[in-house]
Design an enzyme around this catalytic site. Structure first.
Site, PDB file in Angstrom:
ATOM      1  N   GLY A 100       0.759  -1.245   0.000  1.00 41.67           N
ATOM      2  CA  GLY A 100       0.000   0.000   0.000  1.00 41.67           C
ATOM      3  C   GLY A 100       0.787   1.291   0.000  1.00 41.67           C
ATOM      4  O   GLY A 100       0.198   2.368  -0.138  1.00 41.67           O
ATOM      5  N   GLU A 112       3.864  -6.844   1.737  1.00 41.58           N
ATOM      6  CA  GLU A 112       3.505  -7.216   0.352  1.00 41.58           C
ATOM      7  C   GLU A 112       3.499  -5.983  -0.548  1.00 41.58           C
ATOM      8  O   GLU A 112       2.453  -5.614  -1.095  1.00 41.58           O
ATOM      9  CB  GLU A 112       2.103  -7.850   0.342  1.00 41.58           C
ATOM     10  CG  GLU A 112       1.919  -9.026   1.262  1.00 41.58           C
ATOM     11  CD  GLU A 112       0.442  -9.282   1.598  1.00 41.58           C
ATOM     12  OE1 GLU A 112      -0.442  -8.543   1.114  1.00 41.58           O
ATOM     13  OE2 GLU A 112       0.183 -10.215   2.369  1.00 41.58           O
ATOM     14  N   PRO A 113       4.617  -5.319  -0.714  1.00 43.71           N
ATOM     15  CA  PRO A 113       4.615  -4.088  -1.508  1.00 43.71           C
ATOM     16  C   PRO A 113       4.532  -4.353  -3.006  1.00 43.71           C
ATOM     17  O   PRO A 113       5.044  -5.352  -3.500  1.00 43.71           O
ATOM     18  CB  PRO A 113       5.969  -3.456  -1.169  1.00 43.71           C
ATOM     19  CG  PRO A 113       6.838  -4.630  -0.850  1.00 43.71           C
ATOM     20  CD  PRO A 113       5.961  -5.671  -0.230  1.00 43.71           C
ATOM     21  N   ARG A 152       3.330  -1.272  -5.781  1.00 43.42           N
ATOM     22  CA  ARG A 152       3.510  -0.013  -6.492  1.00 43.42           C
ATOM     23  C   ARG A 152       4.828   0.705  -6.167  1.00 43.42           C
ATOM     24  O   ARG A 152       5.493   1.205  -7.070  1.00 43.42           O
ATOM     25  CB  ARG A 152       2.345   0.909  -6.149  1.00 43.42           C
ATOM     26  CG  ARG A 152       2.302   2.199  -6.949  1.00 43.42           C
ATOM     27  CD  ARG A 152       1.324   3.186  -6.341  1.00 43.42           C
ATOM     28  NE  ARG A 152       0.063   2.611  -5.983  1.00 43.42           N
ATOM     29  CZ  ARG A 152      -1.016   2.552  -6.780  1.00 43.42           C
ATOM     30  NH1 ARG A 152      -0.964   3.072  -7.972  1.00 43.42           N
ATOM     31  NH2 ARG A 152      -2.134   1.998  -6.357  1.00 43.42           N
ATOM     32  N   TYR A 183      -9.779   5.411 -12.292  1.00 42.38           N
ATOM     33  CA  TYR A 183      -9.652   6.129 -11.006  1.00 42.38           C
ATOM     34  C   TYR A 183      -9.425   7.624 -11.199  1.00 42.38           C
ATOM     35  O   TYR A 183      -9.060   8.303 -10.239  1.00 42.38           O
ATOM     36  CB  TYR A 183      -8.458   5.611 -10.203  1.00 42.38           C
ATOM     37  CG  TYR A 183      -8.240   4.125 -10.193  1.00 42.38           C
ATOM     38  CD1 TYR A 183      -9.152   3.261  -9.584  1.00 42.38           C
ATOM     39  CD2 TYR A 183      -7.095   3.571 -10.771  1.00 42.38           C
ATOM     40  CE1 TYR A 183      -8.914   1.893  -9.555  1.00 42.38           C
ATOM     41  CE2 TYR A 183      -6.855   2.207 -10.739  1.00 42.38           C
ATOM     42  CZ  TYR A 183      -7.769   1.370 -10.131  1.00 42.38           C
ATOM     43  OH  TYR A 183      -7.535   0.025 -10.112  1.00 42.38           O
ATOM     44  N   CYS A 188     -13.355   3.404 -28.315  1.00 43.63           N
ATOM     45  CA  CYS A 188     -14.664   4.055 -28.482  1.00 43.63           C
ATOM     46  C   CYS A 188     -15.364   4.281 -27.149  1.00 43.63           C
ATOM     47  O   CYS A 188     -16.424   3.700 -26.867  1.00 43.63           O
ATOM     48  CB  CYS A 188     -15.529   3.211 -29.419  1.00 43.63           C
ATOM     49  SG  CYS A 188     -14.742   3.068 -31.017  1.00 43.63           S
ATOM     50  N   TYR A 238       0.478  -1.621 -12.302  1.00 45.32           N
ATOM     51  CA  TYR A 238      -0.948  -1.615 -12.636  1.00 45.32           C
ATOM     52  C   TYR A 238      -1.211  -0.952 -13.994  1.00 45.32           C
ATOM     53  O   TYR A 238      -2.209  -0.255 -14.169  1.00 45.32           O
ATOM     54  CB  TYR A 238      -1.762  -0.948 -11.516  1.00 45.32           C
ATOM     55  CG  TYR A 238      -1.480  -1.558 -10.160  1.00 45.32           C
ATOM     56  CD1 TYR A 238      -1.869  -2.865  -9.893  1.00 45.32           C
ATOM     57  CD2 TYR A 238      -0.805  -0.859  -9.165  1.00 45.32           C
ATOM     58  CE1 TYR A 238      -1.593  -3.459  -8.659  1.00 45.32           C
ATOM     59  CE2 TYR A 238      -0.532  -1.440  -7.931  1.00 45.32           C
ATOM     60  CZ  TYR A 238      -0.937  -2.735  -7.692  1.00 45.32           C
ATOM     61  OH  TYR A 238      -0.658  -3.315  -6.477  1.00 45.32           O
TER      62      TYR A 238
HETATM   63  N1  LLP Z   1      -1.356  -7.088  -0.892  1.00 50.52           N
HETATM   64  C1  LLP Z   1      -2.630  -7.263  -1.285  1.00 50.52           C
HETATM   65  C2  LLP Z   1      -3.454  -8.260  -0.619  1.00 50.52           C
HETATM   66  C3  LLP Z   1      -3.140  -6.464  -2.324  1.00 50.52           C
HETATM   67  O1  LLP Z   1      -4.403  -6.632  -2.714  1.00 50.52           O
HETATM   68  C4  LLP Z   1      -2.320  -5.500  -2.948  1.00 50.52           C
HETATM   69  C5  LLP Z   1      -2.843  -4.659  -4.018  1.00 50.52           C
HETATM   70  C6  LLP Z   1      -0.994  -5.379  -2.504  1.00 50.52           C
HETATM   71  C7  LLP Z   1      -0.549  -6.183  -1.479  1.00 50.52           C
HETATM   72  C8  LLP Z   1      -0.039  -4.392  -3.115  1.00 50.52           C
HETATM   73  O2  LLP Z   1      -0.435  -3.086  -2.924  1.00 50.52           O
HETATM   74  P1  LLP Z   1       0.522  -1.861  -3.367  1.00 50.52           P
HETATM   75  O3  LLP Z   1       1.766  -1.913  -2.528  1.00 50.52           O
HETATM   76  O4  LLP Z   1       0.840  -2.065  -4.790  1.00 50.52           O
HETATM   77  O5  LLP Z   1      -0.293  -0.679  -3.112  1.00 50.52           O
HETATM   78  N2  LLP Z   1      -5.113  -1.159  -9.649  1.00 50.52           N
HETATM   79  C9  LLP Z   1      -4.907  -0.187  -8.590  1.00 50.52           C
HETATM   80  C10 LLP Z   1      -4.217  -0.769  -7.411  1.00 50.52           C
HETATM   81  C11 LLP Z   1      -4.883  -2.002  -6.882  1.00 50.52           C
HETATM   82  C12 LLP Z   1      -4.136  -2.677  -5.757  1.00 50.52           C
HETATM   83  C13 LLP Z   1      -4.655  -4.031  -5.514  1.00 50.52           C
HETATM   84  N3  LLP Z   1      -4.050  -4.710  -4.414  1.00 50.52           N
HETATM   85  C14 LLP Z   1      -4.181   1.034  -9.160  1.00 50.52           C
HETATM   86  O6  LLP Z   1      -3.869   1.028 -10.350  1.00 50.52           O
HETATM   87  O7  LLP Z   1      -3.951   1.997  -8.465  1.00 50.52           O
END
Ligand code: LLP
Length: 407
Positions: A244, A287-288, A290, A330, A356, A385
């Site tokens: 996150g 669990e990083p 992004r 988004y 389209c 993403y």
């Molecule tokens: N762990 C779990 C259980 C998750 O569902 C996710 C992301 C992560 C870790 C990794 O999160 P991050 O560190 O990447 O924030 N499509 C959206 C983002 C969706 C994230 C889904 N889950 C976007 O383009 O912003």
């Protein structure tokens, strides 16, 4: 690393990595269609930066952010595991050299077939999101003669400042187990004590967090639940605080992202360090996605038309929401550059794709140097993403993905 990573040198856009720099015009030499380019040097630097800020935290990269084999190799080589959310992602991780014991399996809708793959192969951890899922895992493990490693993903009912579609920690969201159901979960796990091994607790509040008070509150809320679980299941020794951590899309400032990472790790350690004193062998996991890969990618596409109306000027590209859906889904901001900068003066354009749908845009009212047909446009921060969320809608071809600066 420099503060900015996309800079003009001699009028051409260059992508800086930690040690290398890539002239993006190389990627347009044999141009066949839109291209995602990933700067692996950049990914490597980010992994190492996170590993040192989150020392002693075991990282599981969220593969859904970017599943390109070359990107995955950087994680594998740096001893990072993978967070997966489907049978397809499990198989992809295995094909790319990860072991089942390096995989954390999250997701609310795990099917029997997917679970069988995970349980049969003694996956490191299944993050359980509901009571019926726990029951399914318990029954299947029993039948398969296995003992599945489960962790309970808790929904803390705490909101974060992010787009509602990517916030996951509220009781209205489908994710995680409600705190009020923990006793039922414990009871069920005990019923299946011969086929389930309760390893710990997990949390994922959502994505693109740039402020961490909610994370702090959630960790504080989960600590007593973790201790309760541990009193019931002595093998419980993992605390997974999810992913996150966000990045800046509106400005390029790696220095301030370093500070963000520092604040993030301070919040994590200030909440979890006391647990490490009480619980010898506590494993802290994250669990990083992004933060590790978001900036490493750009999307290069070609201007098909510059369409002037009495009201507006549109740059119509050969790439759109089919390749990068974040702006449409988004209203996410991605900065947009022209590959070559011929002058300092700019014009306002809406940058749109061929699909389209009126939602098919990368940016509106963007200031860009004057652009003409066949020029190239570079959309930044497409490492996370972007390709993984792309589709062949309108039967458009997928964009090429490469980490090699020469096609
Ligand atoms: N762990 C779990 C259980 C998750 O569902 C996710 C992301 C992560 C870790 C990794 O999160 P991050 O560190 O990447 O924030 N499509 C959206 C983002 C969706 C994230 C889904 N889950 C976007 O383009 O912003």
């Amino acid at each position: 690393m420099e503060k900015a990573f996309l800079v003009y040198k001699n009028g051409e856009l260059v992508f800086l990595g930690d040690k290398t720099e890539y002239k993006l015009s190389q990627l347009t030499k044999n141009y066949q269609g839109p291209v995602f380019f990933y700067n692996l040097d950049f990914v490597r630097a980010r992994v190492q930066q996170m590993q040192s800020a989150l020392k002693d935290v075991r990282l599981f990269y969220a593969l859904k952010a970017n599943s390109h084999p070359d990107v995955l190799k950087v994680f594998k080589d740096n001893n990072v595991g993978v967070d997966v959310v489907s049978g397809g992602e499990i198989q992809h991780a295995i094909k790319n050299g990860f072991r089942y014991q390096q995989l954390v399996y999250s997701g609310v809708g795990k099917t029997r077939k997917e679970l069988e793959l995970a349980i049969q192969n003694d996956i490191h951890q299944i993050n359980v999101e509901s009571i019926p899922e726990l029951q399914r895992i318990g029954e299947m493990s029993k039948t398969l003669g296995k003992k599945a490693n489960v962790v309970f993903r808790i929904n803390p009912d705490i909101s974060i400042q992010s787009h509602p579609y990517i916030a996951t920690g509220l009781k209205d969201n489908k994710f995680g187990i409600d705190t009020g159901q923990l006793l039922d979960v414990i009871e069920m796990a005990k019923r299946f004590s011969s086929s389930l091994s309760v390893r710990g607790i997990s949390l994922h509040l959502g994505s693109q967090m740039l402020e961490f008070s909610s994370l702090k509150d959630s960790l504080a809320k989960l600590k007593p639940l973790f201790l309760k679980l541990r009193s019931e299941f002595p093998e419980c020794h993992r605390f997974d605080f999810g992913g996150g951590l966000g990045i800046h899309y509106e400005k390029q400032d790696l220095e301030s992202e370093g500070k963000l990472l520092k604040n993030y790790s301070e919040v994590v350690f200030s909440e979890l360090t006391t647990l490490t004193y009480d619980i010898p062998g506590l494993e802290i996991q994250s669990e990083p996605g992004r933060w590790l890969v978001g900036h490493c990618g750009v999307l290069i596409s070609q201007v098909q038309y510059v369409k002037k109306t009495p009201h507006k000027e549109f740059i119509v590209l050969d790439s759109g929401m089919n390749h990068l859906i974040r702006p449409s889904l988004y209203e996410a901001y991605h900065s947009i550059h022209s590959l070559k900068k011929s002058s300092e003066s700019t014009k306002k354009y809406d940058v749109v794709g061929p699909i389209c749908e009126s939602a098919d845009f990368f940016g509106k009212d963007r200031d860009l140097p004057e652009v003409k047909q066949d020029d190239f446009i570079v959309v930044s921060d497409c490492g996370a993403y972007a390709a993984t969320m792309s589709s062949d809608y309108n039967l458009q071809d997928r964009a090429l993905e490469t980490s090699s600066a020469r096609l």
